[in-house]
Enzyme design. Structure first.
Site, PDB file in Angstrom:
ATOM      1  N   HIS A   7      -8.208  -0.424   3.901  1.00  0.00           N
ATOM      2  CA  HIS A   7      -7.870  -1.844   3.792  1.00  0.00           C
ATOM      3  C   HIS A   7      -9.139  -2.697   3.854  1.00  0.00           C
ATOM      4  CE1 HIS A   7      -3.641  -1.180   4.002  1.00  0.00           C
ATOM      5  NE2 HIS A   7      -3.556  -0.943   5.281  1.00  0.00           N
ATOM      6  N   THR A  48       0.815  -1.215   0.000  1.00  0.00           N
ATOM      7  CA  THR A  48       0.000   0.000   0.000  1.00  0.00           C
ATOM      8  C   THR A  48       0.851   1.269   0.000  1.00  0.00           C
ATOM      9  OG1 THR A  48      -1.295  -1.276   1.585  1.00  0.00           O
ATOM     10  CG2 THR A  48      -2.049   0.985   1.117  1.00  0.00           C
TER      11      THR A  48
HETATM   12  S1  PPS Z   1       0.326  -1.658   5.473  1.00  0.00           S
HETATM   13  O1  PPS Z   1       0.844  -1.330   6.789  1.00  0.00           O
HETATM   14  O2  PPS Z   1      -0.610  -2.754   5.578  1.00  0.00           O
HETATM   15  O3  PPS Z   1      -0.261  -0.506   4.774  1.00  0.00           O
HETATM   16  O4  PPS Z   1       1.594  -2.169   4.646  1.00  0.00           O
HETATM   17  P1  PPS Z   1       1.788  -2.104   3.071  1.00  0.00           P
HETATM   18  O5  PPS Z   1       2.415  -0.828   2.704  1.00  0.00           O
HETATM   19  O6  PPS Z   1       0.532  -2.516   2.388  1.00  0.00           O
HETATM   20  O7  PPS Z   1       2.805  -3.314   2.816  1.00  0.00           O
HETATM   21  C1  PPS Z   1       4.063  -3.394   3.417  1.00  0.00           C
HETATM   22  C2  PPS Z   1       4.866  -4.316   2.550  1.00  0.00           C
HETATM   23  O8  PPS Z   1       5.233  -3.610   1.346  1.00  0.00           O
HETATM   24  C3  PPS Z   1       6.647  -3.463   1.285  1.00  0.00           C
HETATM   25  N1  PPS Z   1       6.986  -2.167   0.698  1.00  0.00           N
HETATM   26  C4  PPS Z   1       7.664  -2.025  -0.438  1.00  0.00           C
HETATM   27  N2  PPS Z   1       8.161  -2.932  -1.302  1.00  0.00           N
HETATM   28  C5  PPS Z   1       8.825  -2.450  -2.396  1.00  0.00           C
HETATM   29  N3  PPS Z   1       9.016  -1.143  -2.631  1.00  0.00           N
HETATM   30  C6  PPS Z   1       8.547  -0.201  -1.788  1.00  0.00           C
HETATM   31  N4  PPS Z   1       8.738   1.085  -2.023  1.00  0.00           N
HETATM   32  C7  PPS Z   1       7.820  -0.635  -0.637  1.00  0.00           C
HETATM   33  N5  PPS Z   1       7.211   0.000   0.388  1.00  0.00           N
HETATM   34  C8  PPS Z   1       6.706  -0.959   1.186  1.00  0.00           C
HETATM   35  C9  PPS Z   1       7.080  -3.588   2.734  1.00  0.00           C
HETATM   36  O9  PPS Z   1       8.446  -3.849   2.852  1.00  0.00           O
HETATM   37  C10 PPS Z   1       6.187  -4.729   3.179  1.00  0.00           C
HETATM   38  O10 PPS Z   1       6.522  -5.972   2.588  1.00  0.00           O
HETATM   39  P2  PPS Z   1       7.561  -7.014   3.218  1.00  0.00           P
HETATM   40  O11 PPS Z   1       7.474  -8.230   2.346  1.00  0.00           O
HETATM   41  O12 PPS Z   1       7.117  -7.313   4.608  1.00  0.00           O
HETATM   42  O13 PPS Z   1       8.908  -6.377   3.165  1.00  0.00           O
END
Ligand code: PPS
Length: 300
Positions: free
Chosen positions: A114, A57
């Site tokens: 969400h 997100t």
């Molecule tokens: S939340 O709190 O539910 O809104 O979290 P959300 O942002 O949906 O998801 C968090 C996961 O997304 C990864 N993430 C990213 N991945 C790649 N690039 C960018 N810029 C990025 N920003 C957030 C974050 O690391 C979490 O995944 P995991 O697999 O746990 O690392």
């Protein structure tokens, strides 16, 4: 299907309650707020980002915000992401404040939820743009597992991944089952002004995906704009910058256990899933997503 009930032998969320046949936690979305959203209440907004938790997100919100704000990277650096969009689920039930802080009145440019489609059905009937973010359920579940471990609002889950997986099997996860969630929002794919962004696609080809989002939002972007967006929203940058790494909520999330920006990879599920768990997800996929043509990629 058995009726959903509050409480599970493996884990119960603080302030757990049942709404629309799934469990929620009072600190993830006060019941009164969720019920207000279900009735279609809440502020007007131009763009809604709808995602299952931990599906990426933050990156989708950040790209959308930059596109909607002339790629103002300086402002993105100065103002934490939480102050640049409205997280509907966490608002007070009158949508005038969030965590006791007053919210602006009038139309909001960018909002996020969400909540599953069946709770947000009345919102989806509004004439707004909706960006739905998807992530392959295996990586999504691993990320949620770590979120359950580190997050005090989720009761800091202490068990193993296998123990956690029982919650997945019993559909006893916050915001509902991941497949119900994805199929629910996928079923509105013919709604005008709706776009889908996949975590894996964004990781694989951010230029294409940022350009697709720009087109959807009606924004002209140069190659330089796209490059700036991709640089700012790279995992490394968002994990480092204070305005995007969510270190402002360290009192809720124990970064020592697992930081908000954890790994940011496609395929980490291979380090957690055994064959039986992987097959369970594949079977669920075949029952729910395959019939409606919803596809996921588990590796790049
Ligand atoms: S939340 O709190 O539910 O809104 O979290 P959300 O942002 O949906 O998801 C968090 C996961 O997304 C990864 N993430 C990213 N991945 C790649 N690039 C960018 N810029 C990025 N920003 C957030 C974050 O690391 C979490 O995944 P995991 O697999 O746990 O690392």
């Amino acid at each position: 299907m058995a009726e959903m009930k509050v409480g599970h032998p493996v884990h119960t969320l603080p302030g757990e309650y049942v709404v629309d046949s799934y469990i929620m936690g009072e600190r993830l979305g006060p019941q009164a707020t969720v019920r207000a959203l279900q009735k279609g209440e809440g502020p007007e907004y131009d763009v809604l980002v709808a995602t299952y938790p931990r599906s990426g997100t933050a990156r989708v919100v950040e790209i959308a915000w930059l596109l909607m704000n002339n790629i103002d990277v300086q402002k993105a650096k100065d103002v934490p992401q939480g102050g640049r969009h409205m997280f509907l689920d966490l608002c007070a039930p009158d949508f005038k404040s969030i965590f006791g802080k007053p919210l602006p009145s009038g139309k909001i440019p960018l909002a996020k939820t969400h909540l599953p489609y069946h709770t947000m059905e009345k919102h989806a009937k509004r004439d707004t743009k909706i960006i739905v973010g998807f992530r392959n359920p295996k990586d999504n579940i691993v990320s949620i597992y770590h979120f359950y471990r580190s997050n005090r609002d989720l009761g800091c889950f202490k068990g193993s991944f296998s123990e956690f997986f029982q919650l997945v099997k019993d559909k006893h996860l916050f915001f509902g089952d991941v497949f119900d969630y994805n199929v629910g929002w996928w079923n509105i794919r013919d709604r005008p002004n709706t776009m889908y962004v996949n975590y894996e696609d964004l990781t694989e080809d951010p230029v294409r995906e940022v350009r697709r989002m720009a087109q959807f939002l009606g924004k002209e972007v140069s190659d330089e704009d796209v490059a700036n967006i991709i640089q700012w929203t790279s995992f490394g940058n968002m994990a480092t910058e204070k305005s995007t790494n969510y270190e402002g909520i360290k009192h809720i999330i124990d970064f020592e256990i697992s930081p908000y920006m954890r790994k940011g990879k496609v395929g980490d599920w291979r380090n957690y899933f055994n064959n039986e768990q992987s097959e369970f997800i594949d079977e669920q996929y075949e029952k729910t997503c395959m019939p409606v043509g919803l596809k996921f990629r588990y590796d790049l």
